[in-house]
Every structure is written in C-alpha cells, then in structure tokens.
Design a protein around this motif. Structure first.
Motif, PDB file in Angstrom:
ATOM      1  N   UNK A 214      -2.990  -0.180   8.621  1.00  0.00           N
ATOM      2  CA  UNK A 214      -2.511  -1.453   8.859  1.00  0.00           C
ATOM      3  C   UNK A 214      -1.482  -1.967   7.776  1.00  0.00           C
ATOM      4  N   UNK A 215      -0.199  -2.345   8.060  1.00  0.00           N
ATOM      5  CA  UNK A 215       0.792  -2.598   7.128  1.00  0.00           C
ATOM      6  C   UNK A 215       0.266  -3.578   6.015  1.00  0.00           C
ATOM      7  N   UNK A 216      -0.420  -4.691   6.428  1.00  0.00           N
ATOM      8  CA  UNK A 216      -1.105  -5.525   5.368  1.00  0.00           C
ATOM      9  C   UNK A 216      -1.737  -4.623   4.173  1.00  0.00           C
ATOM     10  N   UNK A 217      -2.564  -3.886   4.645  1.00  0.00           N
ATOM     11  CA  UNK A 217      -3.234  -3.006   3.587  1.00  0.00           C
ATOM     12  C   UNK A 217      -2.160  -2.391   2.921  1.00  0.00           C
ATOM     13  N   UNK A 218      -1.258  -1.883   3.312  1.00  0.00           N
ATOM     14  CA  UNK A 218      -0.206  -1.118   2.624  1.00  0.00           C
ATOM     15  C   UNK A 218       0.440  -2.254   1.598  1.00  0.00           C
ATOM     16  N   UNK A 219       0.776  -3.288   2.192  1.00  0.00           N
ATOM     17  CA  UNK A 219       1.407  -4.193   1.239  1.00  0.00           C
ATOM     18  C   UNK A 219       0.504  -4.492  -0.055  1.00  0.00           C
ATOM     19  N   UNK A 220      -0.899  -4.458   0.244  1.00  0.00           N
ATOM     20  CA  UNK A 220      -1.722  -4.958  -0.968  1.00  0.00           C
ATOM     21  C   UNK A 220      -1.757  -3.811  -1.711  1.00  0.00           C
ATOM     22  N   UNK A 221      -1.832  -2.621  -1.221  1.00  0.00           N
ATOM     23  CA  UNK A 221      -1.944  -1.395  -2.008  1.00  0.00           C
ATOM     24  C   UNK A 221      -0.643  -1.078  -2.789  1.00  0.00           C
ATOM     25  N   UNK A 222       0.303  -1.510  -2.470  1.00  0.00           N
ATOM     26  CA  UNK A 222       1.721  -1.416  -3.117  1.00  0.00           C
ATOM     27  C   UNK A 222       1.939  -2.343  -4.015  1.00  0.00           C
TER      28      UNK A 222
END
Lengths: 259, 259, 259, 259
Positions: free
Chosen positions: A98-106
């Motif tokens: 999920x890109x949203x998860x990746x955004x939060x992790x980044x």
C-alpha cells in the motif's frame, strides 16, 4: 560531483539482492492481493444476495420495486480484509502492499526515501497488472473502479478516506513498533482493512490504498475524482505518522530514535 | 531387479505405523471436513435468508418480484472455512485434506511421491465417504455438486479455480515454511478457504479441492465439466509451488535445500 | 491541613508524564474508536442491504412489498467490535476506552479513584469530540443516538444493558488478570463488544459504553432516557467487579491482594 | 462396609474447595453463556434483517409475498459462537459448559465419574436459571426452544445433532490434548459451536448442548422430541471420545495412559 556521489550511494543501496527481492515481493504481493480482491468485486453480483438475476426482476427494478445494491457489502468487506491478510502471510509480514503505508514509513524515516519510491512503483505496477489480468478474464473492470458516490461531496470523500487510512496506518505502525508473533500483523492489518471498508464503502467504495484505486483507473482510463484516492490516503498517512511518533509512542526523546 | 528393489524400498517406507496413521488421518480428516461442509450446503436452503419457502412466494418469484438466490453466500463461505479449520485442529495440523496441497508438497519434494499418491487416495475416499453419508442422510446430494455457472466460459472457470487455489497453496506453504504457533496454520488455511469461496462461489461453486468436487460427482455420477475442478487446482498448485520456492522464499541456493 | 496534604498527594500522582500520557491516550483512543464506529453507523444506510433508497421503493414499502430494516445489523456489530479492537491496538492494550471499564477497575482498587475520574473525563471528551467531528462531516448525528426501541420497557432496557456490560467487563477483567500475548486483549474485548451489539442492538441500540451514548446526546441535546445508558453499564460494571473478584478469581484471601 | 468407604472417598474428593469452586464455575459459566445466547435469539426478530416490522408488511407476509425467516441465521451463529467463547474466557478455560463435553471427558477417564455428574447438574441448573431469567425479562421463551423443523425426520435430526456434536467434542479434546496458548481453546470451541449452528440451525435449531435444550424446555414445560437433544449429543460425545483416543491420538499403548 556531490550529486553523482549521492546517486552512486543510493544506487549501491538499491541494487542489492535484499532490496530487489523486497521490490519483487511488493509487486507480487500487491498483484496477488488485488487480483483476489477485485475478482471478488467483479464476480460477486452474479451470486450477490438481493441482486436481481433474471429479466423480469430487472424490469421490476427499473420500475422501482426492489432495492438495487451492486453487491452484498459484507462480502466486499470480507474479501478485502482476507485478501490483504492472506497476501501478507504468503509474501511475508514486512511488505507494505500500500503506497500510503510506504509514505508513512518513509516520513518517519523507517525506510529510506529512495527505497520507498521503488516500493511505491512496485505497488502501482502490481495494481495495474491485477487490473489487466481481470480485464482479460472478465472483459470489464468498471465495477472495480473507486468512485465517489452520488450525493457525497468531495470534501466528505477526502475526509472519509483520510479517517479510514489514518486508522489503518496507526494499526500498521503499532504492529511494527510492538513485538508480536509472526502471524499477528497480517491478521490485524486485514481487520483494519475490513473496518475501513465497513466505514467507507457506501461513500467512496473505499480506496484507502492508492495502488488499488490506480490499477482499475489506468485500465479503464477513467480518472474522474481520482485525486481523492491519493489525497485522502496521503493525508491520513501523514497524520497517522505524526500521531504515532509524537503522541502515542513518542520517539523525539533522543536523537538516535530518528535513525 | 532394480525395479523390485525400488518397490521394496518404497513399500518399506509406506508400511510403517507413522505413514499408515497419516493416511488414516487424511481419510478421517477429509471425511469430517466434507461431511460438515456438504451437509451445510445441502441443509442451508431451508433456513436461507431470502429463500422463498411457501408456494405463493414461489409464484411471486416466477413473476419476478423477489430476487432468487440458492443460499446465502456468506453462510457457505463460513461453513467451508470453519469446517476445514476445525477438521485440521481435530486431526492435527500437518494433514493436507486436499489433493492440490499434496501435489504442491510432492512437486517441491517435501513429501515423497509414493506417500503423496497414498494421501490423495485417502482424500478421495474421504470425499466419496462423506458424499455417501449425506446421500443416506438427505436423499439427494445434487446441490453439493461443483458446477460451472451458466454464462461462465470454461477458460474463465479454470482461471478462477487456478487463482483461488494459487492463493490457498501459497498460504499453506507459508504456514509450513515459517515457524508458527500450533493453532495458527489451521486457522490461516481456513481463512484462505473462505477467501477462495468468496471469490469463486458465483462462477464455479468453488472447487479448490479435487476431493471436494470428486465425492459428490462419484455419488451422483455427474461428471459434467469435472475436469475443470482437477485442472484448475492442479495448475494453481504447480504455480504456487514454483512461485513459493523460486521467488518468495527461494530454495535453489544450496543443493541440500532440495531434499 | 489534612485535606490539603491529601490533595497535594493526589495532584503529585496525577501530574506525572505517565498519568497525563495515559489520559491523552484515553482521549485519543476514544475519539478514534467512536469516530470510526459512529461514522459507520451514520453512513451505512446508503449502502445498507435491503435499504430502500428511492421514492418508488419507499412507496412500495408502505404498500407492504419490501421488508424495511434501518441498516444491516451485522455491519453495525462488526463496525463496533472492529473499531474498539483496532483503537486498543493503535493506542496500546491497557487503555479502557469505556467509563464502565474504568468504574470496575476503580471499584476493585486496580486504579486509584482520582485517576479513574480523570480517565472518565477523557473518555467523555473523546465521545463529544467524535460526535462533533461527525456533525461537521455529515450534518446530522441523530441516527447515532442510543435510544430505547419502541415497545421496550425501561426496566428491560436497563436489564439488557446490564447483561451486555456484565459480560464485557468480565472479559476485560479476565484479560487483565490472566497473562496473555500482547495482541489478545484488544481482540477479545472487540469480540465481547460485538457480542453485546448482537444481543442489545434491537432493544436499546446497544450503549454498553456511557461515552458512546454521551457524545451524540450532547451534540444533539437529546437526553431522552439517557440515564438508562449510565445506569445499565454502571450496574453491570459493579456486578462484574464483584463476580470476578469474589467468585471467579477470588482475591479476598490475603489483605495484600487488595492493593 | 465397602460401599460406605467408597462413598466416603468420593465425598472427600468432592467436598474440596477446588471441586466446589469448579462446580460453581460450571453453573455461572453456563448461566452467563446461555443468558447471552438465548436473549440474543429472543430479541433478534425485532431487528432481524428481512423481518417485517410494520403492519402492512405483516399482512403482506400473511398473504405470502415476502419470505419469512424467524431471524437472520448468521446472527444466531455468531451469538452462540461468541457467547460460549466469551463465557469460557471469563470463567477460565477449563470449564465444560456442556454436558456432552463432560460425558466425553468422563468416558475417557479424564474426569472422575462423580465429579462429572456434579458438573452436569451444575450445567443443567445454569440452563434453567438463564431460561428463567429470560422468562422474567421477555415474558416468553418459546422461540428459544430447540425443535425439530417441520419436514425433518427424527432419525435425520439425531444424525445431524450427532455430527455437529462429534466435531465439537473432537475440537474440545484436541484443545485439551495439545498444549496451546491460554486464549486459544475458548476461541476454537467458539468457532466449532458456530460451525455446528451453521450446519444444524435449519433442521433442529442446533442443540449440541443438552443444557441449552433443557433450560427452555423446563421453563415452557414443552418436552416434544426433547430426547433428540440428549441422544444426538450423547452419541456424538461417545463417538468423538472413541475416535480421538483410539484413532486420532491413540492412548492405548501403555496402561498408565488411562489414569
């Protein structure tokens, strides 16, 4: 000179077996997850409870006698929750899907920015691949599009998407911060996805995952209100990252916490 | 000479208490699982939500006022998921209960070929035994047959069966490769079976398990399109075995990984 | 003199980072939980299965052809159970999110009285905050009000609320008394909340949590029969505290058990 | 002389704090479980999906236009599964809450016969107590009676009850034989109870637990076909005990296994 050295450092971090394998897992996991989810959405109506199936019922519906629902909401809720949980179990618990998860992790420096960009590309490709697969299989992926329902204002749609993504990302961050048994994170994330669909299905069809919204949109070339399904999840991911790291499980105490 | 020695070696591996006990468990587990599942499918309509039960409703349906559904899909989904999970809990977590699982395990050399053949025979006998039991109990097992729905092309049916079996086998292989608490594998497999039924129920009735399709087909002697329910799961099992061992959790690095 | 020293002692216990952080968690957790739950309740009807949505269906209903249901009960049951479980996972497993839980914990001296009072205030503020958020988002929170259904006597409503809160608090106390893996308590509490809604939804809309009843009541200024949703849960909490500590897991044996 | 010594030995085993506490737990647990379950069954119709609620729909039903279902089967399935799981969590994981479980445990010498008799009495009293509580609360417990559906032969009813009890007891025995985390057995038993209701709800209303059938029968004094709900579960318990101890997890190897 400095830039080229930076680029070389980044490339040497990216072109490693571990990073490329993770990228492959993001692509395969998202394809698997979305193939199961979207095929469920596309094939439900034929068996959907309360779905008219014969000509006479259709005419009755057109004359307004029977309520029309595109599919039993509980089935959609279960399909998305189960398919994300099963894909995470298959592929391994530390994929994002999920890109949203990746955004939060980044954003919280848990994943380097360049890796995050690669993962998002992998996820989007997975979304497009699964939508293309379903186009080949069923001939029409329009019902799988995320669309803002009639009568729902755009600001409401963004707010709902933000809310459901916020709770999803909070659950994801809790499962990465707190030590848990191997099998717990995929199941908890699946439950959070189900909850999001219960809340948002009627107003936006529940995006909550830009890759899930992007795939069918690319295949059908229908980008109506598509920005909603990036703005809402993006905003929710940022809010969740701040909320988690500043208020729920504060990490600002020592500088070392940030790397 | 060589052949007879091979045969003797195989026999000495098969005729051991452990292997015969495992064969018995496969038979008992499949019988238990399919008795519960199929009796659920056969007895649902009487209590099915939205299922017309009296003459006047039937005539109303024929005139098109009420949508007709053979049974509430969610009940079928829950019955199959729960019964496979409960059977695996009862019998012990390392049974297969499904020829497709055994094929994937044999293909990746996790189970010797001759044992795999025995297990498949045990599972098919279990499927026939449970269908016979239900014939004795209800008098008709036709509604439990796996059939390709009207309007669904055979290639679509095979593709759907392949897809749902693929994700099931990937979950099964993940639960055998990753160390998990005792109770997790049966429940995860149950969830994967539920997901498969959510996806495939409307197009093929969801086979996903040749033993489940074979039992009612033998008892009713109705083998229409029966090959679909062997080809789809078989293909899905092979794909899952390759995907798992080559891409998700690569095992080709050292020769020793293969034995 | 004595009173001022007591007050100073209490204040020195309250104004600590740990206690204030816990208060913040109660507020944030309750806001998150109730925002998800109530938005689910408010937005369901548009997608509700069997929910008439256009004029002609409404007239058909009035003439008796289609059954009327305000929303699919199972969706409400799942939303409340999942949202309380997810909020507890996000915020951390030892929050209460429910004044009835805090009352039971204070009564059995597991939490000091002054802290309990603070937590309850945080929970009520969270309830009001989420109801205000939903008012801003949807324009009307009346459907989210807890109301005693027509035809249900007040003593029945109090008895049902007492029963469902009793089982919820017993589960909460069991999860705090028995050592469990990190992820189990939130999920068990979520299941208990779902069970409560299955039982009480038709008679009282299922309060079971005064903060959940208080938020929409304050925002709509509609306090009809509001005492029921304090009396029932309060009584249930007291009964559960006595039952748990005196009969199920007796703690009266040594004086030290009480502190 | 010998008999009196035996009696004295038995009494000295029974009149111990541990045994009496266990008896109390059986009573309280069964009361709690059945109060939640039966109140759910009794109160569902008012909110039941597809349940007519206004006068015009009722008349339409009487004239046969709308299918009549006493309550949404999935809600009943969830209520029974959840309430037995929650009661076992509250009271502690080693209670039986079901005479059929106690019979299987006594038959396999896991529990002494005299203790088993006491536990069964406690469970039956709990069933009567909860039915009496619900009579006081709702005024009519007839809908909670277990009854063989019209069109189902008695031998079919007994067979179905035997089958569902068989799988329940097999799950219970697996959870006592295999070491599991504290929270797993109640949840697994809850899932098995849900599966039983999915299978048997339409034919017998799903007894599976003589205490559950006995309570409402005593209160309404309606014992029609009541023997079915003792014969089926009793037979299922005996079969499960034999199957488990002789075939699935053999215990006949050493004499010491039997005590």
């Amino acid at each position: 000179m400095l830039i080229s050295r930076c680029l070389r450092l980044i490339l040497s971090d990216i072109i490693t077996p571990s990073c490329l394998h993770h990228l492959l897992l993001e692509f395969l996991g998202t394809t698997l997850f979305l193939s199961a989810s979207l095929s469920g959405v596309l094939m439900l109506p034929a068996a959907g409870l309360g779905q008219p199936t014969n000509q006479s019922v259709l005419s009755a519906v057109q004359s307004g006698l029977v309520p029309v629902s595109p599919a039993n909401p509980l089935q959609v809720v279960l399909i998305f929750g189960l398919s994300v949980a099963m894909a995470a179990v298959c592929v391994g618990g530390d994929v994002h899907l999920n890109p949203a998860v990746t955004i939060a992790m980044a954003l919280t420096l848990r994943v380097p920015l360049w890796r995050a960009a690669l993962y998002v590309i992998g996820q989007l490709l997975g979304g497009v691949a699964s939508a293309a697969l379903l186009l080949a299989l069923t001939g029409d992926v329009t019902p799988a599009l995320n669309q803002v329902s009639a009568g729902v204002w755009l600001y409401q749609a963004v707010a709902v998407e933000t809310l459901v993504t916020l709770q999803l990302i909070l659950v994801v961050m809790a499962t990465t911060d707190v030590p848990l048994p191997t099998v717990a994170p995929p199941l908890l994330v699946g439950l959070a996805v189900s909850l999001g669909h219960l809340v948002a299905l009627s107003s936006t069809g529940c995006g909550m995952n830009p890759a899930r919204s992007f795939g069918p949109a690319v295949i059908t070339l229908d980008f109506t209100d598509h920005w909603v399904f990036w703005a809402g999840p993006g905003l929710g991911a940022c809010l969740a990252a701040l909320l988690n790291d500043l208020l729920l499980r504060p990490r600002w105490r020592r500088p070392g916490d940030w790397w």
